[in-house]
Scaffold this active site. Structure first.
Site, short mmCIF file in Angstrom:
data_model
loop_
_atom_site.label_atom_id
_atom_site.label_comp_id
_atom_site.label_asym_id
_atom_site.label_seq_id
_atom_site.Cartn_x
_atom_site.Cartn_y
_atom_site.Cartn_z
N CYS A 48 -0.83 -11.44 -5.37
CA CYS A 48 -1.16 -11.86 -4.23
C CYS A 48 -0.50 -11.20 -3.04
CB CYS A 48 -0.71 -13.35 -4.09
SG CYS A 48 -0.71 -14.04 -2.33
N CYS B 70 2.47 -13.71 -1.23
CA CYS B 70 3.46 -14.71 -1.95
C CYS B 70 4.79 -13.72 -1.78
CB CYS B 70 3.25 -14.34 -3.46
SG CYS B 70 2.18 -15.64 -4.29
N HIS C 58 1.96 -20.32 -4.01
CA HIS C 58 0.59 -19.88 -3.89
C HIS C 58 -0.42 -20.91 -4.12
CE1 HIS C 58 -2.28 -16.60 -4.39
NE2 HIS C 58 -2.76 -17.11 -5.62
N ASN D 47 -8.46 -20.44 8.16
CA ASN D 47 -9.81 -20.59 7.28
C ASN D 47 -9.29 -20.97 6.09
OD1 ASN D 47 -11.42 -19.40 9.48
ND2 ASN D 47 -10.77 -17.13 9.10
N SER E 225 -9.69 -14.91 2.77
CA SER E 225 -9.27 -13.80 2.01
C SER E 225 -8.56 -13.95 0.69
CB SER E 225 -8.87 -12.71 2.75
OG SER E 225 -7.38 -13.10 3.36
N HIS F 119 -3.83 -18.20 -1.24
CA HIS F 119 -2.19 -18.50 -0.70
C HIS F 119 -2.42 -19.36 0.40
CE1 HIS F 119 2.08 -17.62 -0.93
NE2 HIS F 119 1.90 -18.35 0.00
N HIS G 275 -2.41 -20.26 3.77
CA HIS G 275 -1.91 -19.45 5.26
C HIS G 275 -2.83 -19.65 6.39
CE1 HIS G 275 -5.25 -17.01 3.32
NE2 HIS G 275 -5.31 -16.49 4.66
N GLN H 249 -3.82 -18.00 10.78
CA GLN H 249 -3.73 -17.19 11.67
C GLN H 249 -3.40 -17.42 13.02
OE1 GLN H 249 -6.27 -13.68 11.32
NE2 GLN H 249 -7.43 -14.84 9.77
P1 H2U Z 1 -7.88 -15.10 6.34
O1 H2U Z 1 -7.70 -15.20 4.85
O2 H2U Z 1 -8.12 -16.12 7.12
O3 H2U Z 1 -8.85 -13.89 6.29
O4 H2U Z 1 -6.53 -14.30 6.86
C1 H2U Z 1 -5.96 -13.25 6.26
C2 H2U Z 1 -5.38 -12.04 7.01
O5 H2U Z 1 -4.33 -11.66 6.34
C3 H2U Z 1 -6.25 -11.22 7.34
O6 H2U Z 1 -6.67 -11.46 8.82
C4 H2U Z 1 -4.14 -10.32 6.82
C5 H2U Z 1 -5.76 -10.04 7.02
O7 H2U Z 1 -6.01 -8.96 7.77
N1 H2U Z 1 -3.58 -9.61 5.77
C6 H2U Z 1 -2.76 -8.73 6.20
O8 H2U Z 1 -2.11 -8.35 7.34
N2 H2U Z 1 -1.94 -8.13 5.16
C7 H2U Z 1 -2.13 -7.94 3.81
O9 H2U Z 1 -1.62 -7.54 2.86
C8 H2U Z 1 -3.37 -9.04 3.62
C9 H2U Z 1 -4.05 -9.95 4.69
ZN ZN Z 2 0.49 -16.03 -3.05
#
Ligand code: H2U
Ligand code: ZN
Length: 349
Positions: A52, A55, A115, A155, A163, A166, A168, A170
């Site tokens: 991940c 994490c 996670h 989201n 994505s 975990h 999270h 934004q």
């Molecule tokens: P979402 O799961 O809502 O897409 O948010 C995850 C965000 O985390 C996504 O905008 C960022 C992605 O650009 N990200 C990082 O900045 N670094 C990473 O290593 C993984 C994801």
């Molecule tokens: Zn994680």
């Protein structure tokens, strides 16, 4: 001629916050809740996933290493959609081809080092830390000269494009005021101008009187399905007091917010016994230095699920080309959420 009634007749409802109409077709669901609830197979969930990006202690996609964080963790998005670069000019060709540069910042907020948790499964004390992080980020980013609006959101779930499982969210902070808050700014300002009171406080008073769209409440907050809900189980979280930004909440209101978030998300998860997907976010007063006396802080939850863990609503066809439509009236959907337990289904032996 029959007298109009919200549960029988096809009607349009007005969204007082956006100034838009939605279509409601109650007759299309004479048997709305008889479909069986499909359960998804139980997932294996790791407390720490070595693969991940979010994490503690792991490498992110951009190459940076996460600290061994113990609660929440904020970092600048490695793939930011907005950048703090100052550019002058813009284009306007006959008012038809218009573009303007926009500055901004994007951050990611990990809600927990674990996670395998979601907001619904975190403790109220941990959720309070998330509330504090949202408030601190809004204050910090909103104070920057080139930031006029801070959008905090989450989201949740692959169905909503998240994505990573975990927990999270934004934060996108922008020089411009995006479309949705811009509409709300206009409606709330016009209402305040006309009545000298906040639109959403008057609206909340009506909902507390009617009670049929309430989901759950505590001393400082109310979670309800708005009269104008478009998504099947859409909700709003509203403070009882006049307040425009997360950073203006008192410690007691922050604790109460953590409580209501846990209870609302637990009800969502219990509805179809699935980690309920959604996009949620806060609409706070723009940080453009203006007063915005009509603005009232609130959160929207937009979950796509309709009938089960796998059957979602699509906003297509008439909804893309005409206006949004729903079958089950908000009152019936709110009742479904109201009857859910506040003990998470995964906690039930
Ligand atoms: P979402 O799961 O809502 O897409 O948010 C995850 C965000 O985390 C996504 O905008 C960022 C992605 O650009 N990200 C990082 O900045 N670094 C990473 O290593 C993984 C994801
Ligand atoms: Zn994680």
């Amino acid at each position: 001629m029959e007298t109009f009634n919200l549960t029988e007749h096809v009607h349009r409802r007005f969204n007082a916050l956006t100034g838009e109409w939605i279509l409601v077709s109650p007759h299309r669901t004479k048997r709305p809740w008889q479909g069986q609830v499909e359960k998804l197979p139980a997932e294996t969930r790791l407390a720490h996933d070595p693969a991940c990006y979010l994490c503690p202690g792991n490498h992110r996609a951009g190459g940076k290493v996460n600290p061994a964080y113990e609660h929440t963790f904020v970092f600048d998005n490695d793939f930011a959609a907005l950048l703090p670069a100052e550019v002058s000019g813009g284009i306007d060709v006959g008012q038809l081809l218009r573009a303007e540069p926009v500055q901004g910042l994007c951050r990611v907020l990990c809600f927990s080092p674990r996670h395998d948790l979601t907001l619904a499964e975190m403790s109220v004390a941990e959720l309070r830390r998330v509330v504090d992080a949202w408030a601190a980020q809004t204050a910090e980013l909103g104070a920057l000269d080139f930031i006029n609006y801070v959008q905090v959101f989450e989201n949740r779930g692959p169905m909503m494009g998240a994505s990573n499982p975990h927990p999270h969210g934004q934060i996108w902070a922008t020089e411009s005021i995006p479309n949705e808050p811009a509409k709300e700014r206009e409606t709330q300002a016009a209402y305040f101008e006309a009545h000298g009171r906040k639109l959403l406080l008057d609206y909340l008073a009506l909902e507390l009187e009617a009670r049929d769209r309430l989901i759950c409440e505590n001393e400082a907050w109310v979670a309800l399905m708005p009269f104008w809900a478009v998504w099947p189980f859409e909700s709003m979280v509203l403070p009882r007091r006049a307040v425009a930004a997360l950073f203006d909440l008192s410690p007691a209101e922050r604790d109460a917010l953590a409580d209501i978030l846990k209870r609302l998300t637990t009800r969502y998860d219990n509805l179809f016994e699935v980690s309920f997907p959604y996009s949620m976010g806060w609409h706070q007063r723009p940080t453009d230095g203006r007063e915005h006396p009509g603005w009232q802080l609130h959160a929207h939850f937009y979950p796509p699920l309709l009938r089960s863990a796998t059957v979602r609503k699509f906003m297509v066809g008439f909804e893309m080309l005409g206006e949004p439509q729903r079958d089950i009236p908000a009152e019936a959907a709110a009742a479904r959420l109201r009857e859910q337990s506040e003990v998470h289904y995964r906690m039930v032996a």
